[in-house]
Design an enzyme around this catalytic site. Sequence first.
Site, PDB file in Angstrom:
ATOM      1  N   ASP A 139      -0.046   1.748   8.424  1.00  0.00           N
ATOM      2  CA  ASP A 139      -0.479   0.875   9.526  1.00  0.00           C
ATOM      3  C   ASP A 139       0.409   0.985  10.772  1.00  0.00           C
ATOM      4  OD1 ASP A 139      -2.299   0.066   7.656  1.00  0.00           O
ATOM      5  OD2 ASP A 139      -1.301  -1.830   7.202  1.00  0.00           O
ATOM      6  N   ASP A 174       5.054  -4.830   5.971  1.00  0.00           N
ATOM      7  CA  ASP A 174       5.610  -6.137   6.371  1.00  0.00           C
ATOM      8  C   ASP A 174       5.792  -7.117   5.203  1.00  0.00           C
ATOM      9  OD1 ASP A 174       2.872  -6.319   6.166  1.00  0.00           O
ATOM     10  OD2 ASP A 174       2.571  -7.370   8.056  1.00  0.00           O
ATOM     11  N   GLY A 219       0.843  -1.209   0.000  1.00  0.00           N
ATOM     12  CA  GLY A 219       0.000   0.000   0.000  1.00  0.00           C
ATOM     13  C   GLY A 219       0.867   1.243   0.000  1.00  0.00           C
ATOM     14  N   HIS A 233      -9.604   4.881   1.847  1.00  0.00           N
ATOM     15  CA  HIS A 233      -8.329   5.269   1.229  1.00  0.00           C
ATOM     16  C   HIS A 233      -8.041   6.760   1.302  1.00  0.00           C
ATOM     17  CE1 HIS A 233      -9.029   1.225  -0.280  1.00  0.00           C
ATOM     18  NE2 HIS A 233      -7.720   1.146  -0.461  1.00  0.00           N
ATOM     19  N   ARG A 242      -5.238  -2.463   8.884  1.00  0.00           N
ATOM     20  CA  ARG A 242      -5.183  -3.919   8.708  1.00  0.00           C
ATOM     21  C   ARG A 242      -5.313  -4.598  10.068  1.00  0.00           C
ATOM     22  NH1 ARG A 242      -3.535  -6.328   3.857  1.00  0.00           N
ATOM     23  NH2 ARG A 242      -2.545  -4.445   3.146  1.00  0.00           N
ATOM     24  N   ARG A 250       1.399  -5.295  -5.241  1.00  0.00           N
ATOM     25  CA  ARG A 250       1.734  -6.516  -4.498  1.00  0.00           C
ATOM     26  C   ARG A 250       2.011  -7.566  -5.565  1.00  0.00           C
ATOM     27  NH1 ARG A 250      -2.802  -4.089  -1.429  1.00  0.00           N
ATOM     28  NH2 ARG A 250      -1.894  -3.230   0.462  1.00  0.00           N
ATOM     29  N   THR A 293       4.406   2.376   5.746  1.00  0.00           N
ATOM     30  CA  THR A 293       3.026   1.900   5.755  1.00  0.00           C
ATOM     31  C   THR A 293       2.236   2.727   6.757  1.00  0.00           C
ATOM     32  OG1 THR A 293       1.546   0.130   6.464  1.00  0.00           O
ATOM     33  CG2 THR A 293       3.767   0.019   7.326  1.00  0.00           C
ATOM     34  N   ASP A 297       2.841  -0.843  11.778  1.00  0.00           N
ATOM     35  CA  ASP A 297       2.978  -2.134  12.463  1.00  0.00           C
ATOM     36  C   ASP A 297       4.332  -2.793  12.202  1.00  0.00           C
ATOM     37  OD1 ASP A 297       2.554  -2.592   9.797  1.00  0.00           O
ATOM     38  OD2 ASP A 297       0.971  -4.087  10.046  1.00  0.00           O
TER      39      ASP A 297
HETATM   40  O1  F6P Z   1      -1.499  -1.648   4.545  1.00  0.00           O
HETATM   41  C1  F6P Z   1      -2.026  -0.403   4.240  1.00  0.00           C
HETATM   42  C2  F6P Z   1      -3.517  -0.490   4.032  1.00  0.00           C
HETATM   43  O2  F6P Z   1      -4.011   0.816   3.751  1.00  0.00           O
HETATM   44  C3  F6P Z   1      -4.307  -1.124   5.185  1.00  0.00           C
HETATM   45  O3  F6P Z   1      -4.511  -0.232   6.247  1.00  0.00           O
HETATM   46  C4  F6P Z   1      -5.570  -1.536   4.482  1.00  0.00           C
HETATM   47  O4  F6P Z   1      -6.189  -2.619   5.153  1.00  0.00           O
HETATM   48  C5  F6P Z   1      -5.049  -1.983   3.132  1.00  0.00           C
HETATM   49  O5  F6P Z   1      -3.813  -1.330   2.925  1.00  0.00           O
HETATM   50  C6  F6P Z   1      -5.966  -1.669   1.981  1.00  0.00           C
HETATM   51  O6  F6P Z   1      -5.420  -2.249   0.845  1.00  0.00           O
HETATM   52  P1  F6P Z   1      -5.842  -1.867  -0.638  1.00  0.00           P
HETATM   53  O7  F6P Z   1      -5.238  -0.542  -0.944  1.00  0.00           O
HETATM   54  O8  F6P Z   1      -5.268  -2.965  -1.449  1.00  0.00           O
HETATM   55  O9  F6P Z   1      -7.335  -1.799  -0.668  1.00  0.00           O
END
Ligand code: F6P
Length: 319
Positions: free
Chosen positions: A127, A103, A11, A249, A171, A72, A125, A129
Amino acid sequence: MKRIGVLTSGGDAPGMNAAIRAVVRQSIFLGFQVVGIRRGFQGIFDGQIESLDISSVADIIKLGGTILNTGRSRAMMDPAGPELGARLLAEAGIDGLVVAGGDGSLRGAEKLSTAGIPTVAIPATIDNDVYGVDASIGFDTAVNIVVEAMDRLRDTASAHERIFVIEVMGRASGAIAVAAGLAGGAEAILIPEVPVDYDLIADRLIKSRARGKRHSLVVAAEGAGGARPAVAAIASRTGFEVRMTILGHLQRGGPPTAADRILGGQLGCQAVQGLAGGATGILVGIYHGTPREIPLGEAANRKQNPDLALADLAEVLAI
Ligand code: F6P
């Protein structure tokens, strides 16, 4: 070392561009060439590699997202992916790699390092984490976006004497919820690290209403089930009018805060200096205010928990 590659993965996180800028400029300062790899690890397999110079990164410090795009990569998850990736990087003349991401990206970086490409990772990130560092790039911006949204929602919540449940990202981590909940004055914070007790929360909300509070804000981390179950549970237990907002987002967009720009600059430079000094298979970060290196084998397999003392503090301050 002659040629350093840089990629952003997973992300996007506001401040990634500041980190790319720092990688490019620190590399050039040390006399290295720099190339950008597009769309995360996938760009290695697709040959999406392009030269970056000082002017390629002009004016990006204030931009959210990532100029290199991100993703990813399926190819990297294939068991043969890291070996193939390392070979392709070597064929492209890349003898050092900087990976900025969360991660999953750290695990990819570790595999490339094991496969023979000197690789250093930067925690990026929203997050927050990533294990062993004070903050990941993007976290501060995301928290500030949530706090601004809370300030706005408080006005309308107050006008209608409602409860608002605000769902935030993270997450499996409650880090954004804890920091934003404390800074935004939430009456309750729901996070995956602590079992959610709706009876207790409803009791607190009813008592605070009886004391004269006309509205309440509840922050619900997506990892704790998010807003929907919380709205139903709180409405049925309190009888109050409850609304929800899922920030989604929005939390990842817009200009990075000063803190994320500074962190991006520091860690981008630290990563290149690490590679120049012969390091590989490490995460660079700031821990208790001091630059730190952590083996990726350790960082990629452990999770950083939010500071639960801050969650307790938020509860006390919300009485
Ligand atoms: O890891 C960053 C993050 O924004 C998380 O907080 C969230 O769960 C996920 O990515 C959302 O992923 P995507 O952008 O693939 O919808």
